[in-house]
Design an enzyme around this catalytic site. Structure first.
Site, PDB file in Angstrom:
ATOM      1  N   MET C   1       0.802  -1.214   0.000  1.00  0.00           N
ATOM      2  CA  MET C   1       0.000   0.000   0.000  1.00  0.00           C
ATOM      3  C   MET C   1       0.841   1.272   0.000  1.00  0.00           C
ATOM      4  O   MET C   1       0.373   2.280   0.500  1.00  0.00           O
ATOM      5  CB  MET C   1      -0.859   0.054   1.274  1.00  0.00           C
ATOM      6  N   PRO C   2       2.082   1.249  -0.493  1.00  0.00           N
ATOM      7  CA  PRO C   2       2.843   2.497  -0.309  1.00  0.00           C
ATOM      8  C   PRO C   2       2.317   3.610  -1.219  1.00  0.00           C
ATOM      9  O   PRO C   2       1.687   3.352  -2.252  1.00  0.00           O
ATOM     10  CB  PRO C   2       4.269   2.132  -0.697  1.00  0.00           C
ATOM     11  N   TYR C   3       2.588   4.829  -0.778  1.00  0.00           N
ATOM     12  CA  TYR C   3       2.206   6.026  -1.517  1.00  0.00           C
ATOM     13  C   TYR C   3       3.461   6.882  -1.633  1.00  0.00           C
ATOM     14  O   TYR C   3       4.094   7.201  -0.626  1.00  0.00           O
ATOM     15  CB  TYR C   3       1.113   6.763  -0.750  1.00  0.00           C
ATOM     16  N   VAL C  43       1.100   3.412  -5.207  1.00  0.00           N
ATOM     17  CA  VAL C  43       0.613   4.598  -5.909  1.00  0.00           C
ATOM     18  C   VAL C  43       1.715   5.649  -5.939  1.00  0.00           C
ATOM     19  O   VAL C  43       2.353   5.915  -4.922  1.00  0.00           O
ATOM     20  CB  VAL C  43      -0.644   5.166  -5.212  1.00  0.00           C
TER      21      VAL C  43
END
Lengths: 73, 73, 73, 73, 73, 73
Positions: C1-3, C43
């Site tokens: 889930m990294p941004y 993302v």
């Protein structure tokens, strides 16, 4: 592809796990309803910030609340 | 003057000190390679966010993982 | 889930479409290599900011560059 | 309606409550003085990030400081 | 004191003025409903980012859409 | 290593080049005075957001201003 970043006060006022779940659900539905964005690619990120790190009107939130609670003479 | 902000899950999944060093190095090299940005003025900032504060598809990450792990009947 | 949020100077210095593609690819690979993050949920968001809106050392980037280019007497 | 987000190193270097109060006051006054923004709607948010999560020049801040303190042979 | 930052694709896909109004209203109501936050101090900020500046899965959104539209041989 | 991100209304209300210079100088001095941070590594980033993209109290800024200007019957 929307990205929603929600910053709220943490510590004693931090949202519970159930409230976080509701915020994620609600923000995702909002983007789907208003802009027709696919939930599958909507990312929500909640960040908790200590109350004394927030300011408005040139004062931190704890100072503002203290003043609001104390009637002026 | 680039600024790179990397948000990842924290807690049990938080990057180690060595991994943070690698992320900083890698992001700085990426900007130098692709855009010819000077490493001396490239700032990288890693922020760790609790897993239950991330959502995608209208659900928090822990709920998604739980569902993915459990086969539907 | 990294941004990953990459902020760079825009306008005349804005990355081309091909360079943006490389930044997205490179940042996603970095997170996969260092932290074993799934590319499918990484993302990347590139934001372009006008050069005069960046400052370091108490001066905007255009002022700094002008001074660096002009030898002091 | 300005929004000012100040990110500084936390942990041992975290600002005290009094320093946070000064940052909030100072940032609000800056926006009022330069842009005539109303303090009542200026929001300031201070975020504390561990020192090892910051990088510049491709290295984390602790590594940079260690090198700066150690004279090269 | 919550702060909600919504990033969406801009350009041809940018929200209309009426849609922005709905996003602001909806996000403020969400925070009031779930966390009992006062609307008067809830700030919402919508930022529009060009589609080619977003990436997921290591590819920009335009490339992903192009591939999704084109059946593989 | 501080990072200061200032978001203000753009368009007709955007700060001039001289005002941006003052914001950068002022924010850098604030961090030096309060926290003894070195100006050389203080980064300031000003972002301009269209007025209709800001909301408070569940309404966009233009709607709020219109209501404030129009006396209720």
């Amino acid at each position: 592809m929307p990205y929603v970043n929600i910053k709220v006060t943490g510590g004693a006022e931090a949202p519970t796990t159930a409230q976080k779940e509701e915020l994620i659900k609600g923000a995702t539905e909002l983007l789907a309803r208003v802009l027709n964005k696919k939930p599958a690619t909507t990312v929500v990120l909640i960040e908790e910030v200590p109350m004394e790190n927030w300011g408005v009107g040139g004062e931190s939130v704890p100072v503002r609340r203290m003043k609001a609670a104390k009637p002026s003479p």
